[in-house]
Design a protein around this motif. Structure first.
Motif, PDB file in Angstrom:
ATOM      1  N   VAL A 458     -21.024  37.038   6.407  1.00  0.00           N
ATOM      2  CA  VAL A 458     -22.198  37.507   7.018  1.00  0.00           C
ATOM      3  C   VAL A 458     -22.288  39.074   6.378  1.00  0.00           C
ATOM      4  CG1 VAL A 458     -23.716  38.228   8.868  1.00  0.00           C
ATOM      5  CG2 VAL A 458     -22.724  36.296   8.858  1.00  0.00           C
ATOM      6  N   ASN A 459     -23.300  39.704   5.748  1.00  0.00           N
ATOM      7  CA  ASN A 459     -23.463  40.862   5.301  1.00  0.00           C
ATOM      8  C   ASN A 459     -24.764  41.543   5.912  1.00  0.00           C
ATOM      9  OD1 ASN A 459     -23.992  43.585   3.815  1.00  0.00           O
ATOM     10  ND2 ASN A 459     -23.431  42.222   1.892  1.00  0.00           N
ATOM     11  N   LEU A 460     -24.637  42.305   6.797  1.00  0.00           N
ATOM     12  CA  LEU A 460     -25.601  43.067   7.498  1.00  0.00           C
ATOM     13  C   LEU A 460     -25.487  44.598   7.197  1.00  0.00           C
ATOM     14  CD1 LEU A 460     -25.236  41.264  10.933  1.00  0.00           C
ATOM     15  CD2 LEU A 460     -27.126  41.219   9.745  1.00  0.00           C
ATOM     16  N   LEU A 475     -20.832  32.609  15.905  1.00  0.00           N
ATOM     17  CA  LEU A 475     -20.481  32.172  14.368  1.00  0.00           C
ATOM     18  C   LEU A 475     -18.832  32.012  14.446  1.00  0.00           C
ATOM     19  CD1 LEU A 475     -23.019  34.265  12.453  1.00  0.00           C
ATOM     20  CD2 LEU A 475     -23.334  32.290  13.572  1.00  0.00           C
ATOM     21  N   TYR A 476     -18.664  30.915  14.844  1.00  0.00           N
ATOM     22  CA  TYR A 476     -16.967  30.595  15.213  1.00  0.00           C
ATOM     23  C   TYR A 476     -16.179  30.349  13.932  1.00  0.00           C
ATOM     24  CZ  TYR A 476     -18.133  25.651  14.859  1.00  0.00           C
ATOM     25  OH  TYR A 476     -18.296  24.246  14.512  1.00  0.00           O
ATOM     26  N   ARG A 477     -17.125  30.148  12.763  1.00  0.00           N
ATOM     27  CA  ARG A 477     -16.405  29.891  11.483  1.00  0.00           C
ATOM     28  C   ARG A 477     -16.299  31.226  10.632  1.00  0.00           C
ATOM     29  NH1 ARG A 477     -15.539  24.596   9.770  1.00  0.00           N
ATOM     30  NH2 ARG A 477     -16.598  23.031  11.121  1.00  0.00           N
ATOM     31  N   LEU A 478     -16.960  32.250  11.149  1.00  0.00           N
ATOM     32  CA  LEU A 478     -16.993  33.503  10.513  1.00  0.00           C
ATOM     33  C   LEU A 478     -15.564  34.150  10.024  1.00  0.00           C
ATOM     34  CD1 LEU A 478     -19.117  35.469   9.487  1.00  0.00           C
ATOM     35  CD2 LEU A 478     -18.785  36.823  11.641  1.00  0.00           C
ATOM     36  N   THR A 479     -15.442  34.541   8.660  1.00  0.00           N
ATOM     37  CA  THR A 479     -14.037  35.145   8.399  1.00  0.00           C
ATOM     38  C   THR A 479     -14.357  36.402   7.744  1.00  0.00           C
ATOM     39  OG1 THR A 479     -14.391  34.270   6.100  1.00  0.00           O
ATOM     40  CG2 THR A 479     -13.204  32.583   7.727  1.00  0.00           C
ATOM     41  N   HIS A 480     -15.714  36.826   7.248  1.00  0.00           N
ATOM     42  CA  HIS A 480     -15.781  38.055   6.893  1.00  0.00           C
ATOM     43  C   HIS A 480     -17.280  38.709   7.220  1.00  0.00           C
ATOM     44  CE1 HIS A 480     -12.862  36.336   3.582  1.00  0.00           C
ATOM     45  NE2 HIS A 480     -12.737  37.686   3.324  1.00  0.00           N
ATOM     46  N   LEU A 481     -17.123  40.027   7.754  1.00  0.00           N
ATOM     47  CA  LEU A 481     -18.529  40.493   8.214  1.00  0.00           C
ATOM     48  C   LEU A 481     -18.601  42.003   7.681  1.00  0.00           C
ATOM     49  CD1 LEU A 481     -20.693  40.718  10.185  1.00  0.00           C
ATOM     50  CD2 LEU A 481     -19.129  41.212  12.136  1.00  0.00           C
ATOM     51  N   ASP A 482     -19.547  42.188   7.177  1.00  0.00           N
ATOM     52  CA  ASP A 482     -20.046  43.696   6.448  1.00  0.00           C
ATOM     53  C   ASP A 482     -21.064  44.272   7.425  1.00  0.00           C
ATOM     54  OD1 ASP A 482     -20.320  45.966   5.141  1.00  0.00           O
ATOM     55  OD2 ASP A 482     -20.427  44.809   3.064  1.00  0.00           O
ATOM     56  N   ILE A 483     -20.610  45.324   8.104  1.00  0.00           N
ATOM     57  CA  ILE A 483     -21.616  46.096   9.037  1.00  0.00           C
ATOM     58  C   ILE A 483     -21.649  47.488   8.726  1.00  0.00           C
ATOM     59  CG2 ILE A 483     -22.065  44.278  10.897  1.00  0.00           C
ATOM     60  CD1 ILE A 483     -19.970  45.286  12.418  1.00  0.00           C
ATOM     61  N   ILE A 503     -11.755  39.921   7.968  1.00  0.00           N
ATOM     62  CA  ILE A 503     -12.104  41.283   7.680  1.00  0.00           C
ATOM     63  C   ILE A 503     -13.586  41.573   7.991  1.00  0.00           C
ATOM     64  CG2 ILE A 503     -12.505  42.886   5.736  1.00  0.00           C
ATOM     65  CD1 ILE A 503     -10.422  41.483   4.075  1.00  0.00           C
ATOM     66  N   ILE A 504     -13.545  42.833   8.638  1.00  0.00           N
ATOM     67  CA  ILE A 504     -14.818  43.537   8.979  1.00  0.00           C
ATOM     68  C   ILE A 504     -14.809  44.820   8.532  1.00  0.00           C
ATOM     69  CG2 ILE A 504     -13.679  43.887  11.509  1.00  0.00           C
ATOM     70  CD1 ILE A 504     -16.412  43.902  12.586  1.00  0.00           C
ATOM     71  N   ASN A 505     -15.882  45.074   7.887  1.00  0.00           N
ATOM     72  CA  ASN A 505     -16.132  46.524   7.056  1.00  0.00           C
ATOM     73  C   ASN A 505     -17.013  47.254   8.106  1.00  0.00           C
ATOM     74  OD1 ASN A 505     -16.469  48.711   5.557  1.00  0.00           O
ATOM     75  ND2 ASN A 505     -16.944  47.543   3.714  1.00  0.00           N
ATOM     76  N   LEU A 506     -16.347  48.286   8.881  1.00  0.00           N
ATOM     77  CA  LEU A 506     -17.254  49.080   9.611  1.00  0.00           C
ATOM     78  C   LEU A 506     -17.277  50.606   9.069  1.00  0.00           C
ATOM     79  CD1 LEU A 506     -14.761  48.359  12.571  1.00  0.00           C
ATOM     80  CD2 LEU A 506     -17.012  47.538  12.333  1.00  0.00           C
ATOM     81  N   ALA A 507     -17.281  50.740   7.795  1.00  0.00           N
ATOM     82  CA  ALA A 507     -17.461  52.156   7.101  1.00  0.00           C
ATOM     83  C   ALA A 507     -18.766  52.637   7.302  1.00  0.00           C
ATOM     84  CB  ALA A 507     -17.213  51.944   5.685  1.00  0.00           C
ATOM     85  N   PHE A 508     -18.828  54.105   7.608  1.00  0.00           N
ATOM     86  CA  PHE A 508     -20.178  54.541   7.808  1.00  0.00           C
ATOM     87  C   PHE A 508     -20.834  54.056   9.104  1.00  0.00           C
ATOM     88  CE2 PHE A 508     -19.255  55.083   3.121  1.00  0.00           C
ATOM     89  CZ  PHE A 508     -19.192  56.548   3.384  1.00  0.00           C
ATOM     90  N   ASN A 509     -20.300  54.154  10.215  1.00  0.00           N
ATOM     91  CA  ASN A 509     -20.753  53.938  11.554  1.00  0.00           C
ATOM     92  C   ASN A 509     -20.195  55.010  12.319  1.00  0.00           C
ATOM     93  OD1 ASN A 509     -22.301  51.304  12.055  1.00  0.00           O
ATOM     94  ND2 ASN A 509     -20.745  50.901  10.426  1.00  0.00           N
TER      95      ASN A 509
END
Length: 545
Positions: A458-460, A475-483, A503-509
């Motif tokens: 998921v890319n948000l 979303l129990y199958r989630l492996t990659h999250l870009d927020i 992996i979860i990308n939290l850059a610039f929060n």
């Protein structure tokens, strides 16, 4: 001690082998080179008009040097008994017609280069060079290879191009340390199935032969990155080729192909060269998995049109369509944002003005995008104009991406709400990727939970989210999250239920590091372009068992 034959009347030629009635084969080999080779372990005799290799070259590490017999006082530089074994011998660009079995006297060789000679065969003694790592016998007249060649278990590079080979030993696959293999410009009509054991080969060049097919076993070459089959007689490519998961560059130019090869969803192919074939049509099944493709060469084929599905190739940078029979281009081609080079010459294009074509790639793409905008001024029934309140039409939702790539893409719309029509368009398709980036979302769509059985990525990013909703945590199958690039100040505890998240990308929060996020670790952001010199971090969860 010395096994070298010499004439007393010719001391200046001492150490060189002479044959009755023959010219002095080693006259072009200065003693200074021999002395230097004993110290360095390397001897370069290229371009010396040699018709045979002097015996004293083969025996360089066995015989007592001539100068040792004439001088009984040795300095530090003259200690011939401390000589280095010869490891590199270059005999290229001479007039050698054969190599002596005396090659076995150099067992320490790691490099043997005899390219650009007149060799018609290799001695069986070649198999005794157990330390050999690179063998270059290209540009000769070899008609076959000795079976002893397969004894070279440490051979990493084998260059056989530009010879007269018609077949290879069936046991060729026993050279399983090979990383580079070039057999181009020969007369091969088949490839041994034992190639399946060449699992370390990174580059395989089979160009300019007479191959009518490739063995299915070639798919076992799991590390192969570059395969060149240019100018053969291939009509089809075995579907097993799709299993070559490391393949990045595939050259199939100048064959007899009518379709693109089939590739699986996990292909990493970056360059596909299929120019000068007989391809008449591009089908969606041939394009849908090429989302890593950067270069597509289709010049000199028989294409009459391009499908709208060409837009599935989102990473495409170079597209060569020269010399086909294309009369029009799909406007959606203009949406390939990474395109740097588009070649169209030699096509009977009638829908694009000549002055636009002459301005180059970016002007052509700009023109095509303008056609998309013109088309969007009319609704699907051709009557109602589109207004600011109109919901997205089917043409704005990439249905092909949903069905073929399993991707729901509604990014860069600058919308504050994802319309229901977008999520409804998924239907029963098992979407694995959702991209809602670069919008104005302040909250995550509730209906995203409808995708929980399949979605894993998921890319948000680049929205206005201030919190993560519980719906996302379902979303129990989630492996990659870009927020990245949102307004998050905290993460909900419910995220611990995402057991597969890697992996979860939290850059610039605005997220401070908190110990309750454990188990996790912080890793540097992978992207550090000019605009991200002070890039924050990713929060990465380890893979759970």
């Amino acid at each position: 001690m010395s096994g070298v034959r010499r004439r007393a009347a010719a001391p200046s030629r001492a150490g060189f082998r002479l044959g009755d009635g023959e010219a002095i084969a080693g006259a072009a080999v200065p003693q200074g080179l021999i002395r230097a080779a004993r110290k360095s372990g390397q001897l370069n005799l290229s371009g010396r008009e040699l018709t045979e290799v002097p015996l004293h070259v083969w025996r360089i590490n066995l015989d007592t040097p001539e100068e040792a017999k004439q001088n009984l006082s040795f300095g530090a530089d003259d200690r011939w008994w401390e000589q280095t074994d010869l490891t590199k011998l270059i005999l290229s660009s001479n007039k050698l017609k054969c190599l002596s079995d005396d090659v076995r006297l150099l067992p320490a060789l790691t490099v043997l280069d005899v390219h650009d000679n007149q060799l018609t065969s290799l001695p069986s003694a070649i198999g005794s060079l157990e330390n050999l790592q690179k063998l270059n016998v290209s540009h000769n007249k070899l008609k076959d290879l000795p079976e002893e060649l397969i004894q070279l278990k440490h051979l990493r590079s084998l260059l056989l191009q530009h010879n007269e080979l018609r077949h290879l030993p069936h046991e060729f696959g026993e050279l399983n340390s090979l990383e580079e293999l070039n057999i181009s410009n020969n007369h091969l009509s088949s490839i041994p199935s034992s190639f399946a054991f060449l699992t370390n080969v990174l580059q395989l060049n089979l160009a300019h032969n007479q191959l009518k097919s490739l063995p299915a076993e070639i798919s076992a070459m799991k590390n192969l990155r570059q395969l060149d089959c240019t100018k053969n007689c291939l009509e089809t490519i075995p579907p097993e080729l799709a299993n070559m998961a490391s393949l990045e560059q595939l050259y199939l130019r100048r064959n007899k192909l009518r379709y693109l090869p089939d590739f699986p969803s996990y292909t990493v192919l970056k360059e596909l060269h299929v120019g000068e074939n007989q391809i008449e049509v591009l089908k969606v099944e041939h394009l849908k998995h090429l989302n890593s493709l950067c270069v597509l060469d289709l010049r000199d084929n028989k294409l009459k049109s391009l499908p709208d599905e060409i837009t599935l190739l989102q990473g495409l940078e170079r597209l060569d369509l020269s010399n086909n029979d294309i009369s029009s281009l799909p406007p959606m081609l203009g949406n390939l944002s990474h395109m740097k080079f588009l070649a169209l010459e030699g096509n009977p294009l009638r829908t694009i003005r000549r002055d636009v074509l002459q301005k180059g790639t970016q002007e052509i793409l700009k023109y095509l995008r303008s056609k998309i905008q013109d088309d969007n001024l009319i609704s699907p029934n051709g009557e109602l104009p589109v207004t600011a309140m109109t919901l997205p039409s089917q043409s704005e939702i990439n249905l092909h991406a949903i069905t073929a790539l399993k991707t729901l893409d509604y990014s860069e719309k600058q919308t504050a709400v994802i319309p229901d029509e977008v999520l409804s368009s998924v239907g029963n398709n098992p979407v694995t990727t959702v991209n809602f980036s670069k919008n104005q979302l302040t909250e995550i769509p509730v209906r995203i939970t409808e995708l929980k059985e399949s979605v894993s990525d998921v890319n948000l990013s680049f929205n206005k989210l201030s919190s993560i909703s519980v719906e996302l945590c379902m979303l129990y199958r989630l492996t990659h999250l870009d927020i990245r690039n949102n307004f998050l100040t905290s993460l909900p505890g419910e995220m611990e239920t995402l057991a597969k998240l890697q992996i979860i990308n939290l850059a610039f929060n605005s997220l401070p590091y908190q110990e309750e996020w454990e188990p996790c670790w912080i890793v540097p952001c992978a992207r550090r372009g000019p605009a991200e010199q002070a890039c924050p971090t990713h929060l990465q969860w380890p893979q759970r068992n």
